[in-house]
Scaffold this active site. Sequence first.
Site, short mmCIF file in Angstrom:
data_model
loop_
_atom_site.label_atom_id
_atom_site.label_comp_id
_atom_site.label_asym_id
_atom_site.label_seq_id
_atom_site.Cartn_x
_atom_site.Cartn_y
_atom_site.Cartn_z
N LYS A 1 -10.75 21.41 -9.67
CA LYS A 1 -10.94 21.11 -8.25
C LYS A 1 -11.52 19.71 -8.07
O LYS A 1 -11.17 19.00 -7.15
CB LYS A 1 -11.90 22.12 -7.63
CG LYS A 1 -11.27 23.44 -7.29
CD LYS A 1 -12.30 24.32 -6.58
CE LYS A 1 -11.96 25.79 -6.73
NZ LYS A 1 -13.10 26.64 -6.40
N ARG B 1 -7.03 31.91 -18.48
CA ARG B 1 -6.73 30.96 -17.41
C ARG B 1 -5.33 30.39 -17.58
O ARG B 1 -4.87 30.24 -18.70
CB ARG B 1 -7.67 29.77 -17.55
CG ARG B 1 -8.63 29.63 -16.46
CD ARG B 1 -9.64 28.54 -16.78
NE ARG B 1 -10.81 28.88 -16.02
CZ ARG B 1 -10.99 28.51 -14.74
NH1 ARG B 1 -10.14 27.75 -14.11
NH2 ARG B 1 -12.07 28.89 -14.09
N GLU C 1 -14.20 30.59 -4.45
CA GLU C 1 -15.34 29.86 -3.90
C GLU C 1 -14.75 28.88 -2.89
O GLU C 1 -13.87 28.08 -3.26
CB GLU C 1 -16.01 29.10 -5.06
CG GLU C 1 -17.44 28.78 -4.83
CD GLU C 1 -18.05 28.11 -6.05
OE1 GLU C 1 -18.92 27.27 -5.86
OE2 GLU C 1 -17.64 28.43 -7.19
P1 ATP Z 1 -14.85 26.21 -10.10
O1 ATP Z 1 -14.72 25.45 -11.37
O2 ATP Z 1 -15.11 25.37 -8.89
O3 ATP Z 1 -15.64 27.48 -10.16
P2 ATP Z 1 -12.62 27.93 -10.14
O4 ATP Z 1 -11.30 27.41 -10.56
O5 ATP Z 1 -13.34 28.91 -10.97
O6 ATP Z 1 -13.39 26.65 -9.87
P3 ATP Z 1 -12.86 29.75 -7.94
O7 ATP Z 1 -12.69 29.50 -6.49
O8 ATP Z 1 -14.15 30.27 -8.43
O9 ATP Z 1 -12.50 28.42 -8.67
O10 ATP Z 1 -11.68 30.68 -8.43
C1 ATP Z 1 -11.39 31.92 -7.86
C2 ATP Z 1 -10.75 32.78 -8.89
O11 ATP Z 1 -9.59 32.18 -9.42
C3 ATP Z 1 -11.69 33.04 -10.05
O12 ATP Z 1 -11.69 34.42 -10.31
C4 ATP Z 1 -11.10 32.25 -11.18
O13 ATP Z 1 -11.34 32.89 -12.40
C5 ATP Z 1 -9.63 32.21 -10.83
N1 ATP Z 1 -8.99 31.01 -11.38
C6 ATP Z 1 -9.35 29.73 -11.16
N2 ATP Z 1 -8.60 28.88 -11.88
C7 ATP Z 1 -7.73 29.64 -12.58
C8 ATP Z 1 -6.69 29.36 -13.52
N3 ATP Z 1 -6.39 28.11 -13.88
N4 ATP Z 1 -5.99 30.40 -14.03
C9 ATP Z 1 -6.28 31.66 -13.67
N5 ATP Z 1 -7.24 31.99 -12.80
C10 ATP Z 1 -7.97 31.00 -12.25
MG MG Z 2 -15.42 29.80 -10.19
#
Ligand code: ATP
Ligand code: MG
Length: 557
Positions: A274, A264, A39
């Site tokens: 974020k 995660r 995102e």
């Molecule tokens: P938000 O809480 O703003 O949605 P997000 O960390 O999910 O934040 P995204 O930009 O949606 O952010 O993340 C893109 C991809 O990265 C998603 O598929 C998410 O699952 C993955 N991702 C985000 N944080 C992690 C993490 N700590 N470990 C593994 N994958 C992650």
């Molecule tokens: Mg997300």
Amino acid sequence: MAEELELAAGNFIYDFITEDIAQGGKYEGKKVHTRFPPEPNGYLHIGHAKAICVDFGMAERFYGICNLRMDDTNPTKEDVEYVDAIKEDIAWLGFHWDDRFYFASEYFEQMYEYAVELIKKGLAYVCELTPEEMRANRGDLTHPAVSPYRDRPIEESLDLFERMKKGEFEDGKMTLRAKIDLNSGNFNMRDPVIYRINRMKHHRTGDTWCIYPMYDFAHPLEDAIEGITHSLCTLEFEDHRPLYDWVINHTSVPSVPRQIEFARLGINNTVMSKRKLRQLVEENYVNGWDDPRMPTLCGLRRRGYTPASIRNFCERIGVSKTNSVVEYSFLEHCLREDLNEKAQRVMVVLNPIKLIITNYPEGKTEEFDVENNPNRPEDGHRTITFSRECYIEADDFIEQKVKGYNRLYPGNEVRLKSAYIVKCTGCKKDENGNIMEVYAEYDPATRGGDTPDGRKVRGTIHWVDAENYVNAEVRLYDNLFTDPEPDTGDKNFLDYINPTSLVTLKNCKAEKFVEGAKVPSNYQFMRLGYFCLDKNSTPEHLIFNRSVSLKDGFKKK
Ligand code: ATP
Ligand code: MG
């Protein structure tokens, strides 16, 4: 290491995909096709790197392809500034999407059509409960959810949905809900909202739309439209998978992607949300998103992390179905390992004090040939100079011997790395007792640091010729937080900011060799650690960042 890689090769995602694409499997004849869907509302961090390595890495492993898709269906939070940064970071890690770069907002029209299809099939309806009413009518484990609008005629929902799109109703007045199961034990299936009215300007579609699809409806459609075979995501979406499959099975989408969830990445000694990272930047606890103390990919890059070290880290932590926290020291371990192989060795003195070799002829200069990297003979040699005066670290001299101290003190011999063995004869102090200069005599028979008679010299110290050096600023970074778990429980992470996470040294003396360094340049400053040139460094004002010290804090359990 080999063992760990083998383990990673046999992970459950790999196994699922292998089954799927096998003869008679679900995707017989089809190329593995994954996607990474960030995102664009912030910079990528080390957690995203794990997802990137899983998404792009899995595709690579199966000779498939991976799309890069900006998941920009939520107009409230996106910012165009982030899109370029995200692309830069992924390319830096060494992954390629070629021309497969998409915005989910490009599919708004198609998503709308799929929603209409659901209404026509009697599988979606316009609901007029307010968000509060909807919450109050969610039901619980023994009571179903309730919506008085559930059985409204298809024609009426079609008409209302179209008028929602045209902007006839105010924000929040109506929603479109999927008609699934008000009794489901999985609350995500209790007629979830799939469209809402929200008059926000979208960074790409502007004011074209005032209704926006919810993530759980949009995401499977995005995947199916792009022909994704395997949609790899994090564990929090596991309970949403039935809805994902429902959307795929009840719309006439062109393909049937499979969602697979993995844990995660959490790392101690830092924060990864974020929102918290943005707060650190906006409230000036750090100097921007790429501050070398940040766990962002641009921060890690500026800190001196190499793509190989991060990819190797992600490979070795592997994927699993249980969330866990990885030691920050393991990330550092992976960096150290890579830099030990690759980094050029140089001598730099951080806290200089002058050492004068009193029996060395004034005006004389000698040259020594030294290896650039003992681990890589192919990196060649360079010349360093030696003369009567050099700089050494202030703490490589003490006036009074203490037990276990093998460096300079009156009467003791040490090796000046690659040059000579010198014997300390004393020092000069100012009126306040500060040490101004240290004195020593060299032994000409020890050129290159050898001891011809086999006598024992325990200490070896680094030095820089005082006739031939460059000044440098060196920034010593440490953990950003004093608590290894700064945001667990009801802790406020801002209460644990480490006040000495950045120490700047302005008067460092470096071998002339580093003068021509260009970003990215990783060095091992001998005896001190790994350092890299900062992006703001200029030939007139050299700046280095400490990436990691030499001492490995990672303990195998
Ligand atoms: P938000 O809480 O703003 O949605 P997000 O960390 O999910 O934040 P995204 O930009 O949606 O952010 O993340 C893109 C991809 O990265 C998603 O598929 C998410 O699952 C993955 N991702 C985000 N944080 C992690 C993490 N700590 N470990 C593994 N994958 C992650
Ligand atoms: Mg997300």
